[in-house]
Scaffold this motif. Structure first.
Motif, short mmCIF file in Angstrom:
data_model
loop_
_atom_site.label_atom_id
_atom_site.label_comp_id
_atom_site.label_asym_id
_atom_site.label_seq_id
_atom_site.Cartn_x
_atom_site.Cartn_y
_atom_site.Cartn_z
N MET A 380 0.71 -0.86 0.12
CA MET A 380 0.01 0.16 0.00
C MET A 380 0.32 1.52 0.16
O MET A 380 0.30 2.33 -0.67
N ALA A 381 1.89 1.31 0.86
CA ALA A 381 2.90 2.13 0.68
C ALA A 381 3.54 2.26 -0.79
O ALA A 381 3.86 3.78 -0.94
N ARG A 382 3.72 0.91 -1.71
CA ARG A 382 4.30 1.32 -3.11
C ARG A 382 3.78 2.07 -4.10
O ARG A 382 3.55 3.02 -4.54
N HIS A 383 1.89 1.65 -3.92
CA HIS A 383 0.95 2.29 -4.36
C HIS A 383 0.56 3.98 -3.72
O HIS A 383 -0.34 4.04 -4.47
N GLU A 384 1.06 4.19 -2.83
CA GLU A 384 0.26 4.99 -2.07
C GLU A 384 -1.00 4.90 -1.49
O GLU A 384 -1.83 6.21 -1.99
N ILE A 385 -1.46 4.41 -1.40
CA ILE A 385 -2.57 4.22 -0.70
C ILE A 385 -2.67 4.69 0.87
O ILE A 385 -2.22 4.45 1.57
N HIS A 386 -3.60 5.46 0.90
CA HIS A 386 -3.26 6.18 2.10
C HIS A 386 -4.65 6.19 2.67
O HIS A 386 -4.43 5.82 4.26
N ASP A 387 -5.79 5.98 2.26
CA ASP A 387 -6.68 4.67 3.36
C ASP A 387 -6.69 3.40 2.98
O ASP A 387 -6.12 2.77 2.15
N ARG A 388 -6.31 2.96 4.84
CA ARG A 388 -5.44 1.44 4.82
C ARG A 388 -6.63 0.72 5.15
O ARG A 388 -6.17 0.57 6.26
N PRO A 389 -7.42 0.35 4.66
CA PRO A 389 -8.63 -0.85 5.82
C PRO A 389 -8.06 -2.07 5.66
O PRO A 389 -7.78 -2.24 4.16
#
Length: 466
Positions: A380-389
């Motif tokens: 998720m950090a690599r894909h720059e996903i900020h909402d991480r459920p």
């Protein structure tokens, strides 16, 4: 009786007293009949009091009282010669107590076989087991002997106050001896071999002594051993044994209160130690997180690093000893998940219904969660996903453990799924050895990684039992 895991002893009324009334008036009545606070703490504190602080003070006190009593008996009217024979028992007891104390704490033992026998009796048989020893037997004779000497073999002539003063001194001697018995370490030790009636009778000892004293004082008055002017004072002296019960209850309350406070102090010290450990190993925690992300190291090292990183922070759970013991001295899985959420800025929802698992299964569940969640957080950090459920769910059904972890990421490509050397491949091998597997599937809004394995360990092969 209440049990506690904080004490290595068992079948003991431990501190704090859980049946103690909360109301102030009920506390008064409870104190009057409460048993001795039997615990390792009470035994150790009592031993320290006797050996470091009391030392020869009780013996010297009784020796001083005997000297005063001898002077008063010499001044009393009509003192019979038998008085001195009765008084001599206390003299022998006091001298023997002082001598044995010096021998016990003075290094070299006496050359006299009898003295060595008495010391061995105290050290190897009496202490923490029974109240019976040589000086105790002498004291059991000396206490009534002094009172009888005053009541029946002096007076009733002038000066009448001397007999009253002598009775008060004799009762002070009795109070000292009886209190020494009632607060002996044997009553507080789980190693005692006292008869049950004697343990139960302890709380009522002062009342029993008072009843006996009233009877003998009444007999001495009936026999005309008191002048009419001194009789009221003789009866008034019968309340003095109450001081024994009062002092014994004060001692018990102090032990109970100190036991409760020392538990708090120990947890505070453990908390400071845990915090110091946490602060000192902050760098190590960062190192473990880096190792978990480093594909250059082996999969097993990465799994262990991902598992260990949050546990360095959670070492503070050890601060509360009772909670730590209740959790079988393991960091709670929920706490590990919460720490993962903080470390990786995740919004984790848990639905765990795993019940009681074996230690090996608990460890495997924890390592699967830390490994899969850490991998998802990196992606998720690599894909720059900020909402991480992330949803973590688990249950046991049909003898199998089912663990599912959902995240908002797409399926892992077949070319990257459980490739050799990856942490997922390492965990899949472990699960397959347990009759299980790890799989992934697409779900609404992301993917789900499912792990399943048998609750029971695999059967041993014949060759492995040789």
């Amino acid at each position: 009786m209440s049990l506690s895991q904080q004490d290595r002893l068992s079948l003991v009324d431990f501190l704090p007293a859980q049946d103690r009334p909360t109301g102030p008036w009920g506390q008064i009545l409870w104190d009057l009949t409460a048993p001795a606070p039997m615990s390792l703490w009470s035994t150790r504190v009592t031993a320290a009091r006797i050996h470091r602080y009391d030392r020869v003070r009780p013996f010297a006190t009784r020796g001083f009282l005997l000297a005063v009593l001898a002077v008063l008996l010499g001044l009393a009217d009509g003192t019979r010669p038998v008085v001195w024979a009765l008084l001599s028992v206390g003299v022998v007891q006091t001298l023997l107590e002082i001598h044995l104390h010096g021998q016990a704490h003075g290094g070299a033992r006496s050359q006299f076989a009898l003295v060595r026998l008495l010391l061995d009796w105290q050290d190897n048989w009496q202490w923490e087991r029974t109240l019976l020893n040589a000086t105790g037997v002498l004291g059991g004779i000396a206490v009534p002997a002094n009172v009888i000497a005053v009541l029946f073999f002096t007076g009733p002539g002038d000066p009448g106050w001397v007999k009253v003063a002598a009775l008060a001194v004799a009762l002070a001697y009795a109070n000292s001896g009886i209190f020494h018995v009632l607060t002996d370490g044997t009553y507080y030790s789980a190693n005692q071999s006292l008869p049950r009636f004697l343990v139960s009778l302890r709380a009522y000892g002062w009342l029993l002594v008072t009843g006996v004293l009233v009877a003998v004082v009444g007999l001495s008055v009936h026999l005309g051993r008191w002048s009419p002017q001194m009789e009221p004072l003789a009866w008034a002296a019968c309340v003095l044994p109450y001081l024994v019960g009062m002092k014994a209850r004060d001692c018990d309350r102090l032990l109970r209160a100190s036991g409760e406070e020392v538990a708090v102090a120990m947890n505070e010290a453990r908390s400071r130690l845990a915090q110091d450990f946490h602060d000192m190993h902050t760098g190590a925690r960062s190192l473990f997180r880096s190792l978990a992300d480093d594909e250059a190291v082996s999969a097993q090292v990465r799994v262990d690093a991902a598992d260990f990183a949050p546990m360095i922070t959670l070492v503070k759970e050890m601060a509360d000893e009772s909670a730590w013991d209740a959790g079988d001295k393991e960091i709670a899985l929920e706490a590990v998940i919460e720490q993962l959420a903080r470390d990786h800025t995740l919004r984790i929802t848990t639905e765990l219904r795993l019940g009681e698992l074996r230690a090996a299964n608990r460890e495997l569940v924890r390592q699967l969660i830390t490994t899969v969640v850490s991998n998802a957080a990196q992606a998720m950090a690599r894909h720059e996903i900020h909402d991480r459920p992330v949803t973590v769910s688990g249950q046991v059904s049909d003898g199998m453990i089912h663990l599912s972890i959902r995240d908002p990421l797409p399926l892992i490509q077949d070319t990257s799924w459980c490739v050799d050397g990856s942490t997922l491949a390492f965990m899949r091998d472990r699960l397959r050895r347990l009759g299980g597997d790890i799989t992934q599937s697409a779900v609404a809004g992301g993917k789900e990684i499912r792990s399943v394995w048998s609750v029971r360990p695999p059967r041993l092969k014949r060759e492995s039992t040789r």
